[in-house]
Design a protein around this motif. Structure first.
Motif, PDB file in Angstrom:
ATOM      1  N   MET A   1     -16.869  39.759  -7.165  1.00  0.00           N
ATOM      2  CA  MET A   1     -16.280  40.841  -6.386  1.00  0.00           C
ATOM      3  C   MET A   1     -17.009  41.031  -5.053  1.00  0.00           C
ATOM      4  SD  MET A   1     -15.157  44.597  -7.763  1.00  0.00           S
ATOM      5  CE  MET A   1     -16.777  45.075  -8.318  1.00  0.00           C
ATOM      6  N   GLY A   2     -18.328  40.777  -5.047  1.00  0.00           N
ATOM      7  CA  GLY A   2     -19.108  40.923  -3.829  1.00  0.00           C
ATOM      8  C   GLY A   2     -19.751  42.283  -3.658  1.00  0.00           C
ATOM      9  N   TYR A   3     -19.522  43.168  -4.599  1.00  0.00           N
ATOM     10  CA  TYR A   3     -20.114  44.505  -4.548  1.00  0.00           C
ATOM     11  C   TYR A   3     -19.909  45.164  -5.910  1.00  0.00           C
ATOM     12  CZ  TYR A   3     -15.231  46.023  -4.027  1.00  0.00           C
ATOM     13  OH  TYR A   3     -13.889  46.225  -4.222  1.00  0.00           O
ATOM     14  N   GLY A   4     -20.564  46.299  -6.113  1.00  0.00           N
ATOM     15  CA  GLY A   4     -20.332  47.029  -7.353  1.00  0.00           C
ATOM     16  C   GLY A   4     -21.555  47.751  -7.879  1.00  0.00           C
ATOM     17  N   HIS A   5     -21.363  48.395  -9.030  1.00  0.00           N
ATOM     18  CA  HIS A   5     -22.414  49.215  -9.650  1.00  0.00           C
ATOM     19  C   HIS A   5     -23.302  48.327 -10.527  1.00  0.00           C
ATOM     20  CE1 HIS A   5     -19.431  52.447  -8.683  1.00  0.00           C
ATOM     21  NE2 HIS A   5     -20.543  53.073  -8.360  1.00  0.00           N
ATOM     22  N   PHE A   6     -24.292  47.741  -9.908  1.00  0.00           N
ATOM     23  CA  PHE A   6     -25.210  46.853 -10.628  1.00  0.00           C
ATOM     24  C   PHE A   6     -26.222  47.641 -11.464  1.00  0.00           C
ATOM     25  CE2 PHE A   6     -23.622  43.885  -7.527  1.00  0.00           C
ATOM     26  CZ  PHE A   6     -23.791  42.615  -8.087  1.00  0.00           C
ATOM     27  N   GLY A   7     -26.962  48.547 -10.808  1.00  0.00           N
ATOM     28  CA  GLY A   7     -28.131  49.166 -11.438  1.00  0.00           C
ATOM     29  C   GLY A   7     -27.852  49.839 -12.764  1.00  0.00           C
ATOM     30  N   GLY A   8     -26.919  50.780 -12.779  1.00  0.00           N
ATOM     31  CA  GLY A   8     -26.625  51.549 -13.976  1.00  0.00           C
ATOM     32  C   GLY A   8     -25.827  50.793 -15.022  1.00  0.00           C
ATOM     33  N   SER A   9     -25.203  49.683 -14.629  1.00  0.00           N
ATOM     34  CA  SER A   9     -24.541  48.833 -15.624  1.00  0.00           C
ATOM     35  C   SER A   9     -25.585  48.053 -16.420  1.00  0.00           C
ATOM     36  CB  SER A   9     -23.578  47.853 -14.936  1.00  0.00           C
ATOM     37  OG  SER A   9     -22.480  48.510 -14.355  1.00  0.00           O
ATOM     38  N   LEU A  10     -26.558  47.493 -15.715  1.00  0.00           N
ATOM     39  CA  LEU A  10     -27.543  46.630 -16.370  1.00  0.00           C
ATOM     40  C   LEU A  10     -28.527  47.399 -17.247  1.00  0.00           C
ATOM     41  CD1 LEU A  10     -28.158  44.288 -13.325  1.00  0.00           C
ATOM     42  CD2 LEU A  10     -27.127  43.629 -15.509  1.00  0.00           C
ATOM     43  N   SER A  11     -28.696  48.698 -17.008  1.00  0.00           N
ATOM     44  CA  SER A  11     -29.672  49.455 -17.813  1.00  0.00           C
ATOM     45  C   SER A  11     -29.133  49.867 -19.178  1.00  0.00           C
ATOM     46  CB  SER A  11     -30.169  50.683 -17.044  1.00  0.00           C
ATOM     47  OG  SER A  11     -29.098  51.494 -16.614  1.00  0.00           O
TER      48      SER A  11
ATOM     49  N   THR B   1     -35.342  53.482 -19.686  1.00  0.00           N
ATOM     50  CA  THR B   1     -34.833  52.241 -19.107  1.00  0.00           C
ATOM     51  C   THR B   1     -35.279  52.077 -17.656  1.00  0.00           C
ATOM     52  OG1 THR B   1     -32.778  53.320 -18.418  1.00  0.00           O
ATOM     53  CG2 THR B   1     -32.774  52.242 -20.577  1.00  0.00           C
ATOM     54  N   THR B   2     -34.944  50.914 -17.118  1.00  0.00           N
ATOM     55  CA  THR B   2     -35.160  50.611 -15.701  1.00  0.00           C
ATOM     56  C   THR B   2     -33.812  50.304 -15.085  1.00  0.00           C
ATOM     57  OG1 THR B   2     -37.348  49.662 -16.153  1.00  0.00           O
ATOM     58  CG2 THR B   2     -36.285  49.043 -14.076  1.00  0.00           C
ATOM     59  N   LYS B   3     -33.502  50.909 -13.969  1.00  0.00           N
ATOM     60  CA  LYS B   3     -32.222  50.653 -13.321  1.00  0.00           C
ATOM     61  C   LYS B   3     -32.198  49.198 -12.833  1.00  0.00           C
ATOM     62  CE  LYS B   3     -28.789  53.345 -10.946  1.00  0.00           C
ATOM     63  NZ  LYS B   3     -28.466  54.681 -10.450  1.00  0.00           N
ATOM     64  N   GLY B   4     -31.174  48.461 -13.269  1.00  0.00           N
ATOM     65  CA  GLY B   4     -31.103  47.033 -12.965  1.00  0.00           C
ATOM     66  C   GLY B   4     -31.770  46.179 -14.020  1.00  0.00           C
ATOM     67  N   GLN B   5     -32.074  46.751 -15.150  1.00  0.00           N
ATOM     68  CA  GLN B   5     -32.883  46.170 -16.217  1.00  0.00           C
ATOM     69  C   GLN B   5     -32.513  44.717 -16.553  1.00  0.00           C
ATOM     70  OE1 GLN B   5     -34.414  48.998 -19.199  1.00  0.00           O
ATOM     71  NE2 GLN B   5     -33.010  47.977 -20.593  1.00  0.00           N
ATOM     72  N   GLY B   6     -33.532  43.864 -16.518  1.00  0.00           N
ATOM     73  CA  GLY B   6     -33.348  42.480 -16.941  1.00  0.00           C
ATOM     74  C   GLY B   6     -32.959  41.518 -15.842  1.00  0.00           C
ATOM     75  N   ILE B   7     -32.635  42.038 -14.663  1.00  0.00           N
ATOM     76  CA  ILE B   7     -32.290  41.191 -13.523  1.00  0.00           C
ATOM     77  C   ILE B   7     -33.272  41.534 -12.397  1.00  0.00           C
ATOM     78  CG2 ILE B   7     -30.489  40.515 -11.880  1.00  0.00           C
ATOM     79  CD1 ILE B   7     -29.827  39.738 -14.752  1.00  0.00           C
ATOM     80  N   PRO B   8     -34.324  40.722 -12.208  1.00  0.00           N
ATOM     81  CA  PRO B   8     -35.406  41.089 -11.289  1.00  0.00           C
ATOM     82  C   PRO B   8     -34.943  41.450  -9.885  1.00  0.00           C
ATOM     83  CG  PRO B   8     -36.055  39.209 -12.627  1.00  0.00           C
ATOM     84  CD  PRO B   8     -34.611  39.472 -12.940  1.00  0.00           C
TER      85      PRO B   8
ATOM     86  N   VAL C   1     -32.251  42.895  -8.881  1.00  0.00           N
ATOM     87  CA  VAL C   1     -31.693  44.245  -8.851  1.00  0.00           C
ATOM     88  C   VAL C   1     -32.778  45.279  -9.137  1.00  0.00           C
ATOM     89  CG1 VAL C   1     -29.915  45.781  -9.773  1.00  0.00           C
ATOM     90  CG2 VAL C   1     -29.462  43.326  -9.600  1.00  0.00           C
ATOM     91  N   GLU C   2     -33.642  45.003 -10.097  1.00  0.00           N
ATOM     92  CA  GLU C   2     -34.728  45.929 -10.416  1.00  0.00           C
ATOM     93  C   GLU C   2     -35.558  46.250  -9.176  1.00  0.00           C
ATOM     94  OE1 GLU C   2     -37.340  44.985 -13.583  1.00  0.00           O
ATOM     95  OE2 GLU C   2     -35.755  44.428 -14.992  1.00  0.00           O
ATOM     96  N   ASN C   3     -35.768  45.246  -8.316  1.00  0.00           N
ATOM     97  CA  ASN C   3     -36.681  45.395  -7.176  1.00  0.00           C
ATOM     98  C   ASN C   3     -36.033  46.007  -5.941  1.00  0.00           C
ATOM     99  OD1 ASN C   3     -38.868  44.302  -8.603  1.00  0.00           O
ATOM    100  ND2 ASN C   3     -38.268  42.209  -8.084  1.00  0.00           N
ATOM    101  N   ILE C   4     -34.745  46.334  -6.026  1.00  0.00           N
ATOM    102  CA  ILE C   4     -34.081  47.023  -4.921  1.00  0.00           C
ATOM    103  C   ILE C   4     -34.093  48.514  -5.231  1.00  0.00           C
ATOM    104  CG2 ILE C   4     -31.900  47.336  -3.683  1.00  0.00           C
ATOM    105  CD1 ILE C   4     -31.243  44.422  -4.373  1.00  0.00           C
ATOM    106  N   GLU C   5     -34.670  49.287  -4.370  1.00  0.00           N
ATOM    107  CA  GLU C   5     -34.826  50.720  -4.664  1.00  0.00           C
ATOM    108  C   GLU C   5     -33.472  51.414  -4.785  1.00  0.00           C
ATOM    109  OE1 GLU C   5     -37.081  54.674  -2.870  1.00  0.00           O
ATOM    110  OE2 GLU C   5     -37.774  52.654  -2.350  1.00  0.00           O
ATOM    111  N   ALA C   6     -32.587  51.206  -3.827  1.00  0.00           N
ATOM    112  CA  ALA C   6     -31.259  51.837  -3.857  1.00  0.00           C
ATOM    113  C   ALA C   6     -30.262  50.859  -4.475  1.00  0.00           C
ATOM    114  CB  ALA C   6     -30.833  52.223  -2.446  1.00  0.00           C
ATOM    115  N   ASN C   7     -30.342  50.712  -5.799  1.00  0.00           N
ATOM    116  CA  ASN C   7     -29.537  49.683  -6.476  1.00  0.00           C
ATOM    117  C   ASN C   7     -28.369  50.243  -7.270  1.00  0.00           C
ATOM    118  OD1 ASN C   7     -30.696  50.734  -8.815  1.00  0.00           O
ATOM    119  ND2 ASN C   7     -31.978  48.951  -9.234  1.00  0.00           N
ATOM    120  N   HIS C   8     -28.038  51.502  -7.029  1.00  0.00           N
ATOM    121  CA  HIS C   8     -26.921  52.101  -7.764  1.00  0.00           C
ATOM    122  C   HIS C   8     -25.630  51.330  -7.501  1.00  0.00           C
ATOM    123  CE1 HIS C   8     -24.721  55.408  -9.729  1.00  0.00           C
ATOM    124  NE2 HIS C   8     -23.812  55.239  -8.793  1.00  0.00           N
TER     125      HIS C   8
END
Length: 278
Positions: free
Chosen positions: A28-38, A235-242, A244-251
């Motif tokens: 898709m090129g965009y989306g809710h990564f952080g809260g999906s992965l946690s 949990t960690t927002k972006g959990q399991g995908i480094p 995404v985890e390392n981007i502060e604004a990853n919602h």
């Protein structure tokens, strides 16, 4: 305690959910990564082990129910439902596209296996409590820690405790961040376990990346006699995908070429872990 074979099976499902979630959002090129992965570990525990459900009969009246109150994490739920056989895998590449059956937020009228339309934060947990009143089945819901700033959530929590809804389980995705910052900066939620207990819930906190702890907490919830249960997922927002985890604004992320390259590298590592669990 889960056997080593069962633990391996659920961990593999968790990684598959992460993989399909990231793949779909990459497409898709965009989306809710952080809260999906946690929440993928919790979804894996529910759909792979604890939740009574049948993809061949999505509306089975005897099923357990799941409501994703934090509806923006729909990509993770869609990946889970696809892996469980509710619809074809290629549907995942239509998320949020015109005429899709997988909109950005979960919609019960479009997607097989979705028990309640959600997206307006605070309403999903209310609907889940209503379902719990009307059924003897287990009803599970996931709310976000930022979502708990909605007063409607606490009205529902008080209602559920008053009615002793022992078939009602609330997971709190305590990933410490919301759309526009850290929870502690926007509106500190303080000790969620104590707050839920004060409202009349059985309340416990687990490591939200630990399959064994999540599963054991669900077992405890299913034996509750006269109280609903709150399971706070650390949990960690972006959990399991480094990446995404390392981007502060990853919602919500919009991807550029560099991010795509980094995420593709993460997916290669994920594929290797999945292979090791085969």
């Amino acid at each position: 305690m889960l056997s080593s074979s069962t633990l391996k099976k659920i961990e593999r499902l968790n990684l598959e959910i992460k993989k399909e979630t990231v793949n779909a959002l990459l497409h898709m090129g965009y989306g809710h990564f952080g809260g999906s992965l946690s929440i993928t570990e919790t979804l894996a525990c529910l759909y792979g082990l604890h939740l009574k459900h049948d993809p061949l009969i999505p509306q089975d009246p005897n099923r357990d129910y799941f409501v994703l109150s934090k509806g923006h994490a729909g990509p993770a739920l869609y990946a889970t439902l696809s892996l469980q056989g509710y619809f074809a895998r290629d549907w995942l590449y239509t998320i949020n596209q015109n005429k899709t059956r997988l909109p950005s937020h979960a919609d019960m009228n479009l997607t097989p296996g979705v028990d309640m339309t959600t997206g307006s934060l605070g309403q999903g947990i209310s609907c889940a409590a209503g379902i719990a009143v009307g059924t003897n089945s287990m009803v599970y819901t996931i709310v976000g820690d930022g979502e708990l700033q909605e007063g409607q959530c606490w009205e529902t929590i008080q209602f559920a405790a008053h009615h002793q809804l022992n078939n009602f389980v609330v997971f709190i995705d305590n990933n410490k961040r919301q759309l526009d910052g850290y929870i502690s900066d926007v509106q500190n939620s303080f000790n969620l376990e104590d707050k839920f207990r004060a409202f009349g819930f059985q309340s416990l906190t687990v490591n939200g990346s630990n399959i064994q702890q999540i599963s054991s907490a669900i077992d405890i919830a299913k034996t509750s006699k006269n109280r609903p249960t709150a399971i706070i997922l650390d949990t960690t927002k972006g959990q399991g995908i480094p990446t995404v985890e390392n981007i502060e604004a990853n919602h919500h992320l919009r991807l550029d070429d560099k991010l795509v390259e980094q995420l593709e590298s993460d997916l290669l590592s994920l594929a290797q872990k999945i292979e090791e669990l085969s």
